[in-house]
Design an enzyme around this catalytic site. Structure first.
Site, mmCIF file in Angstrom:
data_model
loop_
_atom_site.group_PDB
_atom_site.id
_atom_site.type_symbol
_atom_site.label_atom_id
_atom_site.label_comp_id
_atom_site.label_asym_id
_atom_site.label_seq_id
_atom_site.Cartn_x
_atom_site.Cartn_y
_atom_site.Cartn_z
ATOM 1 N N GLY A 105 -7.959 -16.023 42.135
ATOM 2 C CA GLY A 105 -6.261 -15.973 41.095
ATOM 3 C C GLY A 105 -6.081 -17.873 40.839
ATOM 4 N N SER A 106 -4.846 -17.708 40.526
ATOM 5 C CA SER A 106 -3.865 -19.415 39.703
ATOM 6 C C SER A 106 -3.493 -19.358 41.329
ATOM 7 C CB SER A 106 -2.798 -18.135 39.656
ATOM 8 O OG SER A 106 -2.290 -17.564 38.481
ATOM 9 N N THR A 107 -3.318 -19.154 43.121
ATOM 10 C CA THR A 107 -3.995 -20.262 44.236
ATOM 11 C C THR A 107 -4.517 -21.525 43.735
ATOM 12 O OG1 THR A 107 -5.392 -18.824 45.005
ATOM 13 C CG2 THR A 107 -2.803 -18.023 45.277
#
Length: 191
Positions: free
Chosen positions: A17-19
């Site tokens: 995801g956003s990491t």
């Protein structure tokens, strides 16, 4: 009792995801395609047969690329990926995705790289359509925290021979330089 250990750090294959956006921005800085003041309309965009959406559905309107990171914009990350599609796929490999970290732990996954299509490769810029282990993410983020120098994750400080008392101390092992120091420092500042 049929209890079975499952080591989430190396055996679990998940979409980060956003990491992943931190690595996307660092790579775009490294490729000199990142302009922090460039603007784009957030919200959603069409890409072939897919619709890429931001979590807030574009309530913020126009964003700069620097804001794309701080506001976690999927659209912004795809726009960056589109400026470096082949290079981004190369960075994923430089960061060690799609192969084992060689941790020595049993059952380590090598993860999965995005499928060979425009949509999956674009989605990987915001951490979907790619499978990673926590150890792989840890390894990749060492390049961010160590000014571009990527280190092998270590979990043993030393090994002591019980008979002789002789110690073998684990040493830092550099396994790559996927980014320049400037790129790593700049993305840290943006974070």
């Amino acid at each position: 009792d049929d209890f079975l250990w499952f080591n989430l750090f190396v055996e679990d294959n998940y979409e980060p995801g956003s990491t992943m956006k931190i690595l996307t921005v660092a790579s775009a800085i490294d490729q000199e395609v990142f302009n922090p003041n460039e603007t784009f309309l957030s919200g959603e965009m069409k890409l072939i047969d897919a619709t890429i959406r931001d979590w807030d559905l574009g309530k913020k309107g126009m964003l700069t690329m620097r804001q794309a990171l701080s506001w976690s914009s999927n659209v912004g990350m795809v726009k960056l990926e589109q400026q470096m599609p082949d290079e981004w796929q190369s960075y994923l490999k430089k960061f060690g995705f799609g192969k084992s970290t060689n941790s020595g732990l049993i059952g380590e996954t090598k993860g999965t790289l995005p499928e060979d299509n425009i949509v999956s490769q674009a989605m990987s810029a915001y951490g979907q359509a790619i499978g990673v282990s926590q150890f792989q993410m840890l390894q990749a983020f060492t390049a961010i925290s160590n000014d571009g120098e990527m280190l092998k994750p270590q979990y043993l400080k030393k090994i002591v021979d019980p008979k002789t008392g002789e110690e073998t101390v684990t040493k830092k092992k550099v396994i790559g330089h996927p980014l320049t120091a400037y790129s790593a420092q700049t993305v840290r500042e943006y974070m």
